[in-house]
Design a protein around this motif. Sequence first.
Motif, PDB file in Angstrom:
ATOM      1  N   PRO A  16      12.091   8.610   6.182  1.00 13.02           N
ATOM      2  CA  PRO A  16      11.328   8.464   4.938  1.00 13.02           C
ATOM      3  C   PRO A  16      10.072   9.328   4.934  1.00 13.02           C
ATOM      4  O   PRO A  16       9.430   9.514   5.962  1.00 13.02           O
ATOM      5  N   MET A  17       9.727   9.848   3.769  1.00 16.05           N
ATOM      6  CA  MET A  17       8.465  10.576   3.600  1.00 16.05           C
ATOM      7  C   MET A  17       7.947  10.364   2.186  1.00 16.05           C
ATOM      8  O   MET A  17       8.716  10.355   1.228  1.00 16.05           O
ATOM      9  N   ILE A  18       6.632  10.184   2.076  1.00 15.37           N
ATOM     10  CA  ILE A  18       5.932  10.080   0.798  1.00 15.37           C
ATOM     11  C   ILE A  18       4.762  11.056   0.833  1.00 15.37           C
ATOM     12  O   ILE A  18       4.041  11.130   1.837  1.00 15.37           O
ATOM     13  N   ASN A  44       1.706  -5.051   9.137  1.00 18.33           N
ATOM     14  CA  ASN A  44       0.380  -4.713   9.645  1.00 18.33           C
ATOM     15  C   ASN A  44       0.091  -3.218   9.504  1.00 18.33           C
ATOM     16  O   ASN A  44      -1.042  -2.816   9.190  1.00 18.33           O
ATOM     17  N   LEU A  45       1.105  -2.394   9.734  1.00 19.20           N
ATOM     18  CA  LEU A  45       0.953  -0.953   9.557  1.00 19.20           C
ATOM     19  C   LEU A  45       0.560  -0.631   8.122  1.00 19.20           C
ATOM     20  O   LEU A  45      -0.359   0.155   7.872  1.00 19.20           O
ATOM     21  N   ASP A  46       1.241  -1.252   7.186  1.00 19.51           N
ATOM     22  CA  ASP A  46       0.927  -1.041   5.772  1.00 19.51           C
ATOM     23  C   ASP A  46      -0.498  -1.480   5.455  1.00 19.51           C
ATOM     24  O   ASP A  46      -1.225  -0.797   4.710  1.00 19.51           O
ATOM     25  N   ASN A  57       0.819  -1.210   0.000  1.00 20.39           N
ATOM     26  CA  ASN A  57       0.000   0.000   0.000  1.00 20.39           C
ATOM     27  C   ASN A  57       0.852   1.259   0.000  1.00 20.39           C
ATOM     28  O   ASN A  57       0.559   2.232  -0.700  1.00 20.39           O
ATOM     29  N   LEU A  58       1.926   1.244   0.784  1.00 18.56           N
ATOM     30  CA  LEU A  58       2.841   2.381   0.776  1.00 18.56           C
ATOM     31  C   LEU A  58       3.603   2.456  -0.548  1.00 18.56           C
ATOM     32  O   LEU A  58       3.901   3.552  -1.042  1.00 18.56           O
ATOM     33  N   ASP A  59       3.906   1.309  -1.123  1.00 21.39           N
ATOM     34  CA  ASP A  59       4.575   1.301  -2.419  1.00 21.39           C
ATOM     35  C   ASP A  59       3.678   1.915  -3.499  1.00 21.39           C
ATOM     36  O   ASP A  59       4.143   2.664  -4.368  1.00 21.39           O
ATOM     37  N   GLU A  60       2.384   1.613  -3.431  1.00 17.98           N
ATOM     38  CA  GLU A  60       1.439   2.197  -4.381  1.00 17.98           C
ATOM     39  C   GLU A  60       1.299   3.699  -4.140  1.00 17.98           C
ATOM     40  O   GLU A  60       1.191   4.481  -5.103  1.00 17.98           O
TER      41      GLU A  60
END
Length: 554
Positions: free
Chosen positions: A397-399, A304-306, A57-60
């Motif tokens: 890290p930041m997105i 789990n966070l993702d 999900n974070l990768d997306e």
Amino acid sequence: MNCKAKSFPLLVLFGLSLFSCKKDTPSPKASNILLIVADDLGYADMGSFGGDIETPNLDELARQGIRFSRFHTAPFCAVTRAMLLSGNFSHVAGMGSQGLVTGVPGYEGRLSDRIIPVPELLRNAGYHTYIAGKWHLGGMEGANPADKGFEKSFVIQEEGGANHYSEKGIFPEFPVTLYTENGAQVKWPDGAYSTDFYTDKLIEYIQSNPKDGKPFFAFAAYTSPHWPLQVDSTYWKKYEGRYDKGYEVLREQRLVSLKKAGMISPNAQLPPLHPRVKPWDSLSPEEQKKEARKMELYAGMVDNLDYNIGRLIAFLKETGQYENTLIVFMSDNGAAAEDFFYHEYYGPFLQENYSDALEDMGKENSFVSYGPQWAEAGSAPFLYFKGYTTEGGMNAPMIIAGKEVEGKGSINSSFLTVMDLAPTFYELAEVSYPESWQGKARKPLAGSSILPLLTGKQDLVHDSTYVFGLEHRGNAMLRKGKWKLLNTTTPLEVKNFGLYNIETDLSEQQNLKDLYPEKFQELLLEWEKFSKQVGIVTPTPKAGEGLNNQNIKP
């Protein structure tokens, strides 16, 4: 005076203070803001940053937004949160030293009245404001999120960490963890897991005002993957055996994968390990098995966070709010190296109430941390980890993704700080930052809006003259352009500062103060000015005041 605030993007960009205007109704297309903060997540953990943990999900989110490779926080949780919610330096915001509560300006242990909290100003401008999770900005009267502009809140009242399954305390000062909802003390729900529950609560809050036309500022202040390492086996079992070769091997692997992902220079090298790290080969087979399990649990918590971040995003899409929401995901500092189970101060309490046995690890009655050894892998390729003003303690890290973001899927290597987020939110909401608030003068913002960078209108936010500094219990740094002053020796003395070129020496191994004496003196003068500007001192607690020792580096 009550009038609509106008947008001053250029002025807000340079952090100037403007006349206060109340904006009762946001513009019809005002963006929602979803701020997601992971607690102690390492730079090298996520898949899109080159990590091996599964974070689809974070990768997306990264594919739909921008990854920031040189985003800087503070080296400790509470300090970062104070800077995040103020847009100002930690001492100005009242959190010059995490856990230190005094009457000395800069060391109040709570958000000071020298700043305006982000939720307070946004709520005044017509935003709904919600938070679920970790507050860590004071448990005293008047310091609760309910007092700082949050319309709805469910938070850990004071502690910097908590058992992920129950109210069972993890600090001697708090044998029972205290929670508040909307300022009133509440019980932790039976059987709830922290990350799952905070996600449920935030969705509940956003759903509570679905059709009134107002945008929201929602703060998902997760406590994962902060110790104790606890998570259901559903999440950690998939990583079983993955880390059996040890933390030194993982660190080397991540150096390669970070380069492949484009997050660091192809010329980057690993610095020496921290002296506290024992060589993997010196551990017994039993010790190695426990160490590998720690990392499996940590990976499971991130997994789990993702999953829960995916739930938040899916909810926004299902309710038609995703396209109008700016999403900011970040970690609050470098990877965490604290390991308190056998600590002189914390150990007796933890050993009496928890287990670190292999068969218990990950459960509600277990207390383990992944310590400096795994933190070195999490902070690769930087020097050290949480607690230090090195890059390993502060480069996080930041997105950022949303309709305002151009260059989807790109990596931005601009130097940014956590103080830049508040001005960004204000510019996005078309809210001006006032010179005074509630009858008291306030300090101007120290950060700058990154919205022009997100929209592709600018390539940089800070030029080579911008000065960013930080001091925390003697650890200190000051950044100006590519140059950095660094001290990791206490007590803080000018003679102990080193000078580093961060552009060519990301791992801070080449002290250049003798090679570039004029540059060194220039930055020392900047340090002197900065110290006076923000009020760096070493206060002694008065009677009735004290030092809360939680999260202090052993």
